[in-house]
Design a protein around this motif. Structure first.
Motif, PDB file in Angstrom:
ATOM      1  N   SER A  27       0.835  -1.215   0.000  1.00 45.22           N
ATOM      2  CA  SER A  27       0.000   0.000   0.000  1.00 45.22           C
ATOM      3  C   SER A  27       0.861   1.253   0.000  1.00 45.22           C
ATOM      4  O   SER A  27       0.466   2.285  -0.542  1.00 45.22           O
ATOM      5  CB  SER A  27      -0.919  -0.007   1.220  1.00 45.22           C
ATOM      6  N   TYR A  28       2.071   1.193   0.585  1.00 43.89           N
ATOM      7  CA  TYR A  28       2.978   2.340   0.537  1.00 43.89           C
ATOM      8  C   TYR A  28       3.458   2.593  -0.888  1.00 43.89           C
ATOM      9  O   TYR A  28       3.683   3.736  -1.283  1.00 43.89           O
ATOM     10  CB  TYR A  28       4.184   2.094   1.450  1.00 43.89           C
ATOM     11  N   ILE A  29       3.636   1.517  -1.646  1.00 47.99           N
ATOM     12  CA  ILE A  29       4.135   1.654  -3.013  1.00 47.99           C
ATOM     13  C   ILE A  29       3.149   2.420  -3.874  1.00 47.99           C
ATOM     14  O   ILE A  29       3.548   3.266  -4.691  1.00 47.99           O
ATOM     15  CB  ILE A  29       4.411   0.255  -3.605  1.00 47.99           C
ATOM     16  N   ALA A  30       1.861   2.150  -3.705  1.00 46.22           N
ATOM     17  CA  ALA A  30       0.841   2.847  -4.497  1.00 46.22           C
ATOM     18  C   ALA A  30       0.357   4.117  -3.814  1.00 46.22           C
ATOM     19  O   ALA A  30      -0.016   5.083  -4.496  1.00 46.22           O
ATOM     20  CB  ALA A  30      -0.332   1.912  -4.752  1.00 46.22           C
ATOM     21  N   GLY A  31       0.339   4.126  -2.485  1.00 48.94           N
ATOM     22  CA  GLY A  31      -0.226   5.274  -1.764  1.00 48.94           C
ATOM     23  C   GLY A  31       0.600   6.538  -1.907  1.00 48.94           C
ATOM     24  O   GLY A  31       0.041   7.642  -2.066  1.00 48.94           O
ATOM     25  N   VAL A  32       1.931   6.404  -1.879  1.00 48.50           N
ATOM     26  CA  VAL A  32       2.787   7.598  -1.984  1.00 48.50           C
ATOM     27  C   VAL A  32       2.632   8.297  -3.327  1.00 48.50           C
ATOM     28  O   VAL A  32       2.378   9.517  -3.369  1.00 48.50           O
ATOM     29  CB  VAL A  32       4.257   7.215  -1.701  1.00 48.50           C
ATOM     30  N   TYR A  81      -8.079   3.737   3.245  1.00 47.72           N
ATOM     31  CA  TYR A  81      -6.926   4.388   2.617  1.00 47.72           C
ATOM     32  C   TYR A  81      -7.378   5.306   1.490  1.00 47.72           C
ATOM     33  O   TYR A  81      -6.842   6.421   1.329  1.00 47.72           O
ATOM     34  CB  TYR A  81      -5.963   3.330   2.081  1.00 47.72           C
ATOM     35  N   SER A  82      -8.348   4.871   0.728  1.00 49.27           N
ATOM     36  CA  SER A  82      -8.891   5.727  -0.341  1.00 49.27           C
ATOM     37  C   SER A  82      -9.540   6.970   0.255  1.00 49.27           C
ATOM     38  O   SER A  82      -9.378   8.087  -0.278  1.00 49.27           O
ATOM     39  CB  SER A  82      -9.922   4.947  -1.162  1.00 49.27           C
ATOM     40  N   ALA A  83     -10.265   6.793   1.355  1.00 49.86           N
ATOM     41  CA  ALA A  83     -10.919   7.939   1.994  1.00 49.86           C
ATOM     42  C   ALA A  83      -9.895   8.955   2.498  1.00 49.86           C
ATOM     43  O   ALA A  83     -10.103  10.173   2.377  1.00 49.86           O
ATOM     44  CB  ALA A  83     -11.793   7.444   3.148  1.00 49.86           C
ATOM     45  N   ILE A  84      -8.776   8.470   3.040  1.00 48.01           N
ATOM     46  CA  ILE A  84      -7.737   9.392   3.526  1.00 48.01           C
ATOM     47  C   ILE A  84      -7.173  10.216   2.376  1.00 48.01           C
ATOM     48  O   ILE A  84      -7.017  11.449   2.472  1.00 48.01           O
ATOM     49  CB  ILE A  84      -6.623   8.602   4.238  1.00 48.01           C
ATOM     50  N   VAL A  85      -6.851   9.562   1.260  1.00 43.64           N
ATOM     51  CA  VAL A  85      -6.311  10.268   0.095  1.00 43.64           C
ATOM     52  C   VAL A  85      -7.333  11.271  -0.445  1.00 43.64           C
ATOM     53  O   VAL A  85      -6.985  12.410  -0.797  1.00 43.64           O
ATOM     54  CB  VAL A  85      -5.908   9.260  -1.000  1.00 43.64           C
TER      55      VAL A  85
END
Length: 329
Positions: free
Chosen positions: A92-97, A144-148
């Protein structure tokens, strides 16, 4: 993948899936999502600088400034990819950043738009491309989507508010409303794919566990069959040995019957004949009494021999009475 009901375990597919441990399905999910997130990172590294072409159209005067920002985001994404692999961080860090950085980058770009609504529409569509790409490649929990999304919304609103040429009244009619709809669609699509993937992984693991249990039971059944086969072979050996013993006993009985009928019977008959001859002579009273007792004993002995012969012929055990034994003594 469908999990069929297994009558061996008397458990429903739903109960089998519910028994799958969280650790096992999360590991499988990490493997599955890692492929998507690595692809998303590389797409961000390669394609984000190329979108500078749209910046050249929408914000011609500041496009190079945004291009440097895009290149910086690509380099940060590349470095983040290396760090995540080196430290074995969740995918998730790989895509989230990169998703968060590109979203902030697009929000920052609103600060340079002029009063041309065509440029605003173009940039909104540029933002939509990021959202659609995220919906295709990101696979994680909706939180995670909501945070972004929350961070992106507040950042976008901040830069639109600081741009004197833009307002919310202009933002929503010129692609902003469609951007919001696409964002909601992204949230729903990612969560739907996440739920389906988790369910598929749990079902696959439950089916694998069920197959392993069936295999284990088959091995136990085979072991029991081997034991039963050994018992049957042992019984066959015992029966064979017992049969040989019975044959030997039958042969012994046949020999005994022959001895009883011929060799033992002949002396008894001779004794009876001699007694009859003695009776024909002149005997005193005492001698006649002794001959009578001898006759009685000989008759009983003859009866015993006959009874033994008949018992052997019938296959019954011969049982001598105590009276007969006492009479013979």
């Amino acid at each position: 993948m469908r999990l069929f009901f297994n009558p061996l375990f008397k458990i429903s597919p739903q109960e089998s899936i519910a028994q799958v441990s969280e650790g096992s399905w999360r590991n499988e999910l990490e493997v599955a999502s890692g492929k998507y997130h690595h692809a998303a990172a590389w797409f961000a590294i390669l394609l984000d600088p190329l979108f500078a072409v749209t910046d050249y159209i929408n914000i011609h005067e500041n496009w190079f400034h945004i291009f440097i920002l895009r290149v910086s985001v690509s380099l940060i994404t590349l470095a983040n990819l290396w760090v995540c692999r080196k430290l074995s961080l969740p995918s998730s860090y790989i895509a989230g950043v990169p998703l968060l950085l590109i979203s902030l980058q697009n929000a920052y770009t609103y600060n340079f738009l002029d009063n041309d609504n065509t440029h605003l529409v173009g940039h909104n569509f540029n933002y939509m491309a990021l959202i659609i790409g995220a919906a295709m490649f990101v696979l994680w929990h909706w939180l995670y989507s909501a945070i972004v999304i929350v961070i992106s919304v507040f950042t976008t609103a901040y830069f639109i508010y600081n741009n004197p040429y833009l307002s919310l009244n202009e933002f929503f009619p010129n692609g902003g409303l469609l951007l919001c709809v696409v964002t909601i669609f992204m949230l729903v699509l990612i969560q739907t794919r996440y739920n389906l993937t988790v369910k598929e992984i749990k079902t696959r693991i439950a089916l694998q566990i069920s197959n392993e249990e069936v295999q284990l039971q088959n091995e136990e059944l085979q072991a029991q069959e081997e034991i039963i086969r050994g018992i049957n072979e042992n019984l066959e050996n015992l029966i064979h040995v017992r049969t040989l013993e019975l044959k030997k006993k039958n042969q012994a009985l046949e020999e005994y019957a022959f001895i009883n009928a011929h060799k033992l019977r002949a002396p008894v008959a001779s004794i009876l004949g001699l007694i009859n001859l003695i009776k024909k002579g002149n005997l005193d009273e005492d001698t006649r009494n002794m001959v009578s007792h001898l006759q009685l004993s000989a008759d009983k002995l003859d009866a015993v021999v006959n009874s033994i012969t008949k018992a052997i012929e019938k296959g019954d055990d011969y049982k001598d009475t105590s009276d007969q034994n006492q009479s013979l003594l």
